[in-house]
Design a protein around this motif. Structure first.
Motif, PDB file in Angstrom:
ATOM      1  N   CYS A  94       0.838  -1.194   0.000  1.00 42.10           N
ATOM      2  CA  CYS A  94       0.000   0.000   0.000  1.00 42.10           C
ATOM      3  C   CYS A  94       0.872   1.243   0.000  1.00 42.10           C
ATOM      4  O   CYS A  94       1.919   1.273   0.650  1.00 42.10           O
ATOM      5  CB  CYS A  94      -0.908   0.008   1.222  1.00 42.10           C
ATOM      6  SG  CYS A  94      -2.162  -1.284   1.180  1.00 42.10           S
TER       7      CYS A  94
ATOM      8  N   VAL B 256      -4.277  -6.429   2.896  1.00 38.74           N
ATOM      9  CA  VAL B 256      -4.240  -4.970   3.039  1.00 38.74           C
ATOM     10  C   VAL B 256      -4.379  -4.547   4.502  1.00 38.74           C
ATOM     11  O   VAL B 256      -3.644  -3.662   4.946  1.00 38.74           O
ATOM     12  CB  VAL B 256      -5.295  -4.307   2.134  1.00 38.74           C
ATOM     13  CG1 VAL B 256      -5.407  -2.823   2.421  1.00 38.74           C
ATOM     14  CG2 VAL B 256      -4.931  -4.539   0.669  1.00 38.74           C
TER      15      VAL B 256
ATOM     16  N   CYS C 251      -1.113  -4.449   5.995  1.00 40.46           N
ATOM     17  CA  CYS C 251      -0.339  -3.285   5.548  1.00 40.46           C
ATOM     18  C   CYS C 251      -0.623  -2.091   6.447  1.00 40.46           C
ATOM     19  O   CYS C 251       0.279  -1.310   6.770  1.00 40.46           O
ATOM     20  CB  CYS C 251      -0.667  -2.923   4.099  1.00 40.46           C
ATOM     21  SG  CYS C 251      -0.112  -4.113   2.861  1.00 40.46           S
TER      22      CYS C 251
ATOM     23  N   VAL D  37      -5.158   5.702  -0.121  1.00 44.01           N
ATOM     24  CA  VAL D  37      -4.126   4.667  -0.190  1.00 44.01           C
ATOM     25  C   VAL D  37      -4.342   3.847  -1.457  1.00 44.01           C
ATOM     26  O   VAL D  37      -5.430   3.324  -1.699  1.00 44.01           O
ATOM     27  CB  VAL D  37      -4.161   3.769   1.065  1.00 44.01           C
ATOM     28  CG1 VAL D  37      -3.250   2.577   0.900  1.00 44.01           C
ATOM     29  CG2 VAL D  37      -3.780   4.576   2.306  1.00 44.01           C
ATOM     30  N   HIS D  38      -3.285   3.755  -2.254  1.00 44.62           N
ATOM     31  CA  HIS D  38      -3.288   2.976  -3.489  1.00 44.62           C
ATOM     32  C   HIS D  38      -2.826   1.560  -3.150  1.00 44.62           C
ATOM     33  O   HIS D  38      -1.810   1.381  -2.482  1.00 44.62           O
ATOM     34  CB  HIS D  38      -2.382   3.619  -4.530  1.00 44.62           C
ATOM     35  CG  HIS D  38      -2.779   5.040  -4.813  1.00 44.62           C
ATOM     36  ND1 HIS D  38      -3.683   5.365  -5.797  1.00 44.62           N
ATOM     37  CD2 HIS D  38      -2.439   6.201  -4.197  1.00 44.62           C
ATOM     38  CE1 HIS D  38      -3.859   6.681  -5.796  1.00 44.62           C
ATOM     39  NE2 HIS D  38      -3.122   7.209  -4.826  1.00 44.62           N
ATOM     40  N   VAL D  39      -3.580   0.581  -3.609  1.00 43.56           N
ATOM     41  CA  VAL D  39      -3.316  -0.811  -3.265  1.00 43.56           C
ATOM     42  C   VAL D  39      -2.736  -1.529  -4.482  1.00 43.56           C
ATOM     43  O   VAL D  39      -3.347  -1.542  -5.556  1.00 43.56           O
ATOM     44  CB  VAL D  39      -4.608  -1.519  -2.808  1.00 43.56           C
ATOM     45  CG1 VAL D  39      -4.334  -2.975  -2.457  1.00 43.56           C
ATOM     46  CG2 VAL D  39      -5.230  -0.781  -1.633  1.00 43.56           C
TER      47      VAL D  39
ATOM     48  N   LYS E 232      -1.867  -2.367  -9.795  1.00 39.37           N
ATOM     49  CA  LYS E 232      -2.819  -1.651  -8.947  1.00 39.37           C
ATOM     50  C   LYS E 232      -4.133  -2.421  -8.950  1.00 39.37           C
ATOM     51  O   LYS E 232      -4.689  -2.721 -10.001  1.00 39.37           O
ATOM     52  CB  LYS E 232      -3.033  -0.233  -9.453  1.00 39.37           C
ATOM     53  CG  LYS E 232      -3.835   0.628  -8.499  1.00 39.37           C
ATOM     54  CD  LYS E 232      -3.823   2.061  -8.956  1.00 39.37           C
ATOM     55  CE  LYS E 232      -4.425   2.986  -7.939  1.00 39.37           C
ATOM     56  NZ  LYS E 232      -4.350   4.388  -8.391  1.00 39.37           N
TER      57      LYS E 232
END
Length: 148
Positions: free
Chosen positions: A10, A45, A48, A60-62, A96
């Motif tokens: 993340c 996640v 994270c 938040v970019h996963v 992504k």
């Protein structure tokens, strides 16, 4: 030897549809941690969110590995038994798979920030585990471990 599995990373930075990590020391590490080139990943996640405190105002970019890979259990990282953080050795490319909106990040991290502000204490096993549980509570199965 670690099992092969899907791993998540993340980031508050949008790296686009793919995140490619070259061989370099990590940007975020404690002084006691080695400067081994690596990408820190977790099997879910929510873990994270336990491994790193994300700021409530940011999304938040996963990112995720698309195929199962073996991770390396960290050396000199005190909380890896709680967060299940592992390292992938670059070069590595992740795709992504999602974005968590700022208000959702706020819902996950608010209590941790309040705790740190009120106590003036750093991270503990309790705060790591509480962060993971809160992230599971808020996110549900949305980014739970895949194939592990």
């Amino acid at each position: 030897m670690n099992r092969r599995r899907i791993w998540f990373h993340c980031s508050e930075i949008d790296h686009g549809s793919t995140l490619t990590i070259e061989r370099r020391p990590p940007k975020h590490r404690l002084k006691a941690e080695p400067d081994t080139p690596r990408l820190c990943v977790c099997p879910s996640v929510p873990e994270c969110f336990g491994a790193r405190l994300f700021f409530p105002g940011n999304g938040v970019h996963v990112y995720s590995t698309l195929k199962q890979r073996s991770g390396i259990k960290p050396i000199g990282v005190w909380d890896c038994d709680y967060t299940r953080e592992h390292w992938l050795i670059p070069p590595v490319t992740l795709s992504k798979v999602g974005f968590i909106k700022p208000h959702t990040v706020h819902r996950i991290t608010q209590a941790t920030f309040l705790f740190h502000d009120a106590t003036k204490r750093g991270a503990t096993a309790f705060t790591r585990i509480a962060s993971i549980l809160r992230a599971f509570e808020v996110l549900g199965d949305r980014f739970a471990s895949i194939g592990s």
